[in-house]
Design an enzyme around this catalytic site. Structure first.
Site, PDB file in Angstrom:
ATOM      1  N   ASP A 125      -1.664  -2.967   5.044  1.00 18.73           N
ATOM      2  CA  ASP A 125      -0.532  -3.289   5.920  1.00 18.73           C
ATOM      3  C   ASP A 125      -0.542  -4.712   6.471  1.00 18.73           C
ATOM      4  OD1 ASP A 125      -2.465  -3.288   7.966  1.00 18.73           O
ATOM      5  OD2 ASP A 125      -2.077  -1.193   8.474  1.00 18.73           O
TER       6      ASP A 125
ATOM      7  N   ARG B 157       2.244  -8.672   9.560  1.00 20.48           N
ATOM      8  CA  ARG B 157       1.828  -7.273   9.810  1.00 20.48           C
ATOM      9  C   ARG B 157       3.025  -6.389   9.525  1.00 20.48           C
ATOM     10  NH1 ARG B 157       0.878  -2.642  10.217  1.00 20.48           N
ATOM     11  NH2 ARG B 157      -0.800  -1.640  11.420  1.00 20.48           N
TER      12      ARG B 157
ATOM     13  N   ASP C 228       0.731   2.177   9.367  1.00 20.16           N
ATOM     14  CA  ASP C 228      -0.689   1.870   9.577  1.00 20.16           C
ATOM     15  C   ASP C 228      -1.480   2.464   8.422  1.00 20.16           C
ATOM     16  OD1 ASP C 228      -3.075   1.052  10.768  1.00 20.16           O
ATOM     17  OD2 ASP C 228      -3.304   2.943  11.842  1.00 20.16           O
ATOM     18  N   THR C 229      -2.107   1.607   7.632  1.00 29.72           N
ATOM     19  CA  THR C 229      -2.948   2.077   6.531  1.00 29.72           C
ATOM     20  C   THR C 229      -4.400   2.120   6.994  1.00 29.72           C
ATOM     21  OG1 THR C 229      -3.306  -0.159   5.670  1.00 29.72           O
ATOM     22  CG2 THR C 229      -1.422   1.064   4.791  1.00 29.72           C
TER      23      THR C 229
ATOM     24  N   GLU D 120      -8.193   1.176   7.504  1.00 33.69           N
ATOM     25  CA  GLU D 120      -8.726  -0.177   7.573  1.00 33.69           C
ATOM     26  C   GLU D 120      -9.836  -0.440   6.559  1.00 33.69           C
ATOM     27  OE1 GLU D 120      -9.859  -1.376  11.464  1.00 33.69           O
ATOM     28  OE2 GLU D 120      -7.963  -0.806  12.365  1.00 33.69           O
TER      29      GLU D 120
ATOM     30  N   ARG E 211       0.576 -12.471  14.907  1.00 28.01           N
ATOM     31  CA  ARG E 211       1.036 -12.105  13.556  1.00 28.01           C
ATOM     32  C   ARG E 211       2.536 -11.831  13.575  1.00 28.01           C
ATOM     33  NH1 ARG E 211      -2.864  -7.091  12.372  1.00 28.01           N
ATOM     34  NH2 ARG E 211      -1.830  -6.452  14.313  1.00 28.01           N
TER      35      ARG E 211
END
Length: 263
Positions: A51, A65, A70-71, A73, A116
């Protein structure tokens, strides 16, 4: 096992082939003067995980971002220790943008606290954010007031979650940091409840002691029978707290309509 080794090898090649990665978001949260042109196409220069990607504006790298998702980490300190689904999500993003130009779309807020850019990423009209959700590589999350596509993504997510596709096969294993956070929150909540209970007990105990001290040496009347008892009397301690009323003197009790106990 072979599939996992293949994924690890692919991820290792992916990260080693890209420019040097920054270890923290703070390293790229410098003063940014560039503006992103939403009509312009950009080349992806870095992929940090599923992501988070980077582009260059006037020679300076800018992180993007992906909004609403949300993938898992990636462990940047040791790629081989990364969660398999984190590597797969990163590989998916890499293949999606490989040799392609991307365009961006903003929501209400353009940047987060790390500096970001927050955006929806498109390749040939196809949205990377949405595709990561559709393919089970990302869960849907809210970022501040950026909710343009939130409801649509949640509908897609619901179906995958029910069928246990992708990250939903084992959501706890794919987001271990969330589990720790929830455990800490639960522990803090339990600690607070215990502390509050102990404080309540302490206050109650103090109040009871205070009431007892106040009643000592006083005439005790029974509201139910309208009889008063003197300290040391046979029935003095048998009057329930619910029915007890106290007087400083017998005269006060009599004025209130109470008569003396015969014992």
């Amino acid at each position: 096992m072979k599939k996992l080794l293949t994924a690890l090898l692919s991820a290792t090649l992916l990260f080693t082939s890209l420019p040097t990665l920054h270890n923290t978001y703070a390293e790229v949260s410098k003063t940014i003067t560039q503006e992103i042109d939403l009509t312009r196409q950009y080349e992806v220069t870095n992929i940090f995980d599923g992501d988070t990607i980077a582009i260059k504006i006037d020679g300076e790298e800018q992180r993007i971002r992906l909004l609403q998702i949300d993938t898992p980490e990636v462990n940047h300190k040791d790629i081989k220790k990364s969660i398999p689904m984190a590597l797969k999500a990163t590989e998916f993003t890499s293949n999606f943008v490989k040799d392609k130009k991307i365009t961006l779309e903003f929501d209400k807020e353009q940047k987060d606290q790390y500096g970001r850019w927050l955006a929806y990423v498109y390749v040939d009209g196809k949205c990377l954010n949405e595709e990561l959700v559709k393919n089970g590589f990302a869960k849907v999350v809210k970022y501040g007031e950026n909710t343009k596509k939130y409801d649509d993504y949640k509908k897609i997510e619901k179906e995958l979650r029910e069928k246990k596709i992708g990250i939903w096969k084992d959501i706890k294993a794919n987001y271990p940091s969330n589990n720790k956070s929830q455990q800490n929150t639960k522990q803090q909540s339990n600690t607070q409840k215990t502390t509050q209970a102990n404080n309540t007990k302490a206050v109650t105990k103090t109040d009871n002691a205070s009431n007892t001290n106040t009643a000592q040496g006083k005439i005790k009347g029974n509201k139910k029978t309208k009889v008063y008892h003197v300290p040391g009397g046979a029935y003095y301690n048998k009057v329930s707290d619910e029915n007890a009323v106290y007087f400083d003197t017998e005269e006060d009790a009599k004025k209130a309509g109470y008569r003396a106990s015969e014992r």
